[in-house]
Design a protein around this motif. Structure first.
Motif, PDB file in Angstrom:
ATOM      1  N   ASP A 167     -37.604 -35.372 -30.630  1.00 38.49           N
ATOM      2  CA  ASP A 167     -38.515 -35.790 -31.490  1.00 38.49           C
ATOM      3  C   ASP A 167     -38.939 -34.544 -32.451  1.00 38.49           C
ATOM      4  OD1 ASP A 167     -39.012 -37.889 -29.972  1.00 38.49           O
ATOM      5  OD2 ASP A 167     -40.783 -37.255 -28.548  1.00 38.49           O
ATOM      6  N   ASN A 220     -40.187 -47.686 -34.935  1.00 41.61           N
ATOM      7  CA  ASN A 220     -40.571 -47.352 -33.599  1.00 41.61           C
ATOM      8  C   ASN A 220     -41.859 -47.091 -33.263  1.00 41.61           C
ATOM      9  OD1 ASN A 220     -39.664 -46.732 -31.123  1.00 41.61           O
ATOM     10  ND2 ASN A 220     -39.624 -44.506 -31.378  1.00 41.61           N
ATOM     11  N   PHE A 235     -43.939 -43.813 -36.586  1.00 40.84           N
ATOM     12  CA  PHE A 235     -42.696 -43.491 -36.190  1.00 40.84           C
ATOM     13  C   PHE A 235     -41.569 -44.448 -36.575  1.00 40.84           C
ATOM     14  CE2 PHE A 235     -46.474 -42.979 -33.120  1.00 40.84           C
ATOM     15  CZ  PHE A 235     -46.386 -41.626 -32.779  1.00 40.84           C
ATOM     16  N   LEU A 248     -37.088 -44.383 -35.969  1.00 45.09           N
ATOM     17  CA  LEU A 248     -35.954 -44.003 -35.466  1.00 45.09           C
ATOM     18  C   LEU A 248     -34.809 -43.428 -36.349  1.00 45.09           C
ATOM     19  CD1 LEU A 248     -35.406 -46.030 -32.070  1.00 45.09           C
ATOM     20  CD2 LEU A 248     -36.475 -43.773 -32.370  1.00 45.09           C
ATOM     21  N   ASN A 269     -36.674 -39.785 -32.670  1.00 42.90           N
ATOM     22  CA  ASN A 269     -38.004 -40.223 -32.964  1.00 42.90           C
ATOM     23  C   ASN A 269     -38.364 -39.323 -33.998  1.00 42.90           C
ATOM     24  OD1 ASN A 269     -40.067 -42.051 -32.611  1.00 42.90           O
ATOM     25  ND2 ASN A 269     -41.099 -40.310 -31.723  1.00 42.90           N
TER      26      ASN A 269
END
Length: 62
Positions: free
Chosen positions: A2, A28, A45, A47, A53
């Motif tokens: 992330d 996301n 968020f 992807l 992420n």
């Protein structure tokens, strides 16, 4: 993996999300408050093409 970027305000979080979705990245998590993290946590968020992420977050003052 992330990766998170700190935004200067909620508008930057919103712009991050819109621009990345329009560029073809997968949503996301739409922009909004995430009280499960802490009060004033505003994030979005996406992807990236490799499935990572990516988050933009703004921490509102309490």
């Amino acid at each position: 993996m992330d990766l998170a970027f700190c935004a200067k305000n909620k508008e930057e979080v919103d712009a991050f999300h819109v621009s990345d979705v329009l560029a073809g990245r997968k949503d996301n998590g739409s922009p909004g408050y995430r009280p499960q993290y802490h009060p004033g946590y505003y994030a979005a968020f996406i992807l990236d093409p490799d499935g990572y992420n990516i988050e933009a977050v703004y921490h509102e003052s309490r």
